[in-house]
Motif scaffolding. Structure first.
Motif, PDB file in Angstrom:
ATOM      1  N   SER A 150       0.811  -1.220   0.000  1.00 40.97           N
ATOM      2  CA  SER A 150       0.000   0.000   0.000  1.00 40.97           C
ATOM      3  C   SER A 150       0.843   1.268   0.000  1.00 40.97           C
ATOM      4  N   TRP A 151       2.025   1.220   0.561  1.00 39.99           N
ATOM      5  CA  TRP A 151       2.869   2.407   0.639  1.00 39.99           C
ATOM      6  C   TRP A 151       3.731   2.622  -0.610  1.00 39.99           C
ATOM      7  N   THR A 153       3.948   4.000  -3.724  1.00 40.41           N
ATOM      8  CA  THR A 153       3.220   4.936  -4.587  1.00 40.41           C
ATOM      9  C   THR A 153       3.784   4.966  -6.002  1.00 40.41           C
ATOM     10  N   GLY A 192       6.517   0.786   5.277  1.00 42.67           N
ATOM     11  CA  GLY A 192       7.408   1.140   4.189  1.00 42.67           C
ATOM     12  C   GLY A 192       8.803   1.458   4.673  1.00 42.67           C
ATOM     13  N   VAL A 196       6.365   4.410   7.261  1.00 42.77           N
ATOM     14  CA  VAL A 196       4.941   4.681   7.083  1.00 42.77           C
ATOM     15  C   VAL A 196       4.164   3.371   7.184  1.00 42.77           C
ATOM     16  N   GLY A 198       1.387   0.482   6.679  1.00 42.96           N
ATOM     17  CA  GLY A 198       0.567   0.096   5.539  1.00 42.96           C
ATOM     18  C   GLY A 198       0.290  -1.387   5.607  1.00 42.96           C
TER      19      GLY A 198
END
Length: 210
Positions: A150-151, A153, A192, A196, A198
């Motif tokens: 999810s992290w 990007t 991440g 972060v 996730g």
């Protein structure tokens, strides 16, 4: 006269392993541990074994393990880790470019954990070879990423993630010979590189041969 030039996949993975003292964590894959915990130890084949963490864990659990990987560097490290763990006599290591060559024999467990690659890999051929290598009564265990974490990007390369049904279709297994014991997507917390929080989504297939 033979051509000793490495294939693109071999070149990629050798460069990856030679570029770091350790590429992976050294811990067995969580979903492998979860799915194998209830099985009776026998012979096991670990496809894409890397530096050997899964194979060493299996050997410590009583399995006799063959690890296969395309990288000679990874296999040397795996053998060293097995020796350090005291299971060198329960593990063997073979270099294969899966999809082109494959270990001989049949096994009570064939495991392929995250056999996904940014370079060419004939997944269908590997999966079908893996199924053929399962002994009667044995287990085929596949785990694959279902998406980027999810992290992530900006994915580092283009990738197509197979669905649960697509992999079963690629296997092409006769229904009267195989039982699907697990077929699910598992979401797990994952932070991440910058911390972060996730999650990761992984697909799991566990199939038993009659």
């Amino acid at each position: 006269m033979t051509d000793d030039t490495p294939a693109p996949a071999e070149e990629f993975w050798e460069s990856r392993y030679r570029g770091a003292d350790r590429v992976w964590s050294g811990r067995p894959n969580e979903l492998l541990v979860r799915e194998v915990a209830g099985l009776t130890p026998g012979t096991a084949l670990d496809l894409g074994c890397g530096e050997g963490a899964d194979a060493v864990w299996l050997a410590l659990e009583g399995w006799r393990v063959t690890g296969a990987d395309i990288s000679a560097t990874a296999l040397r490290r795996a053998a060293g880790h097995a020796a350090d763990a005291g299971v060198g006599d329960r593990t063997g290591w073979e270099r294969h470019e899966l999809g082109r060559t494959f270990p001989e024999g049949v096994f009570d467990l064939v495991s392929a954990q995250y056999l996904q690659s940014p370079v060419e890999l004939d997944r269908r051929a590997v999966l079908r070879d893996a199924a053929r290598a399962v002994a009667p009564g044995g287990t085929l265990l596949l785990v694959m990423h279902a998406a980027w974490p999810s992290w992530q990007t900006e994915p580092p390369f283009d990738a197509v993630f197979p669905t649960l049904d697509e992999v079963l279709a690629e296997l092409g297994l006769p229904e009267d010979e195989w039982t699907v014991e697990a077929r699910e997507t598992v979401r797990r917390p994952s932070a991440g590189p910058d911390g972060v929080p996730g999650h990761r989504d992984d697909h799991v297939w566990r199939l038993r041969r009659a």
